[in-house]
Design a protein around this motif. Structure first.
Motif, mmCIF file in Angstrom:
data_model
loop_
_atom_site.group_PDB
_atom_site.id
_atom_site.type_symbol
_atom_site.label_atom_id
_atom_site.label_comp_id
_atom_site.label_asym_id
_atom_site.label_seq_id
_atom_site.Cartn_x
_atom_site.Cartn_y
_atom_site.Cartn_z
ATOM 1 N N TYR A 17 0.821 -1.209 0.000
ATOM 2 C CA TYR A 17 0.000 0.000 0.000
ATOM 3 C C TYR A 17 0.853 1.258 0.000
ATOM 4 N N ILE A 21 0.593 4.167 -2.838
ATOM 5 C CA ILE A 21 0.416 5.592 -2.500
ATOM 6 C C ILE A 21 1.496 6.430 -3.168
ATOM 7 N N ARG A 22 2.736 5.975 -3.082
ATOM 8 C CA ARG A 22 3.839 6.746 -3.669
ATOM 9 C C ARG A 22 3.714 6.822 -5.185
ATOM 10 N N GLN A 25 1.154 9.332 -5.963
ATOM 11 C CA GLN A 25 1.682 10.674 -5.715
ATOM 12 C C GLN A 25 2.566 11.145 -6.867
#
Length: 98
Positions: A17, A21-22, A25
């Motif tokens: 996860y 997320i990265r 981003q």
């Protein structure tokens, strides 16, 4: 193809996860493939719920030996196993939902 992804993460455990997320981003179209619950085994069944169970056992132990801590407890102290398990599952569900 409109359904194409830049990154596909297999598994939503602690590494999965965060990687997803990265990647998001960074502007990458990202997907996670998870068989069951998000956050993986550790958060749902392993580490986190187990620590909650251990904490309940620790509190019970302290209550059985209050004099060691300068505390007096009158009456009996008994574990409520259903409530202990419900607390552990509740913590896991909160972690999963976050």
């Amino acid at each position: 193809m409109s359904n194409a992804y830049d990154v596909i993460i297999i598994g939503s455990g602690p590494g999965g996860y965060i990687a997803a997320i990265r990647a998001a981003q960074l502007g990458l179209k990202t997907a996670i493939v998870e068989r069951e619950h998000l956050a993986g085994i550790c958060s749902n069944w392993g580490c986190i719920p187990t620590k909650a169970l251990l904490r309940s056992a620790e509190i019970f132990h302290y209550a059985q030996h209050p004099g060691d801590y300068g505390v007096k407890i009158d009456g009996t102290v008994t574990p409520d196993l259903a409530a202990i398990v419900a607390r552990s599952r509740g913590i896991a569900q909160r972690m999963n939902g976050g």
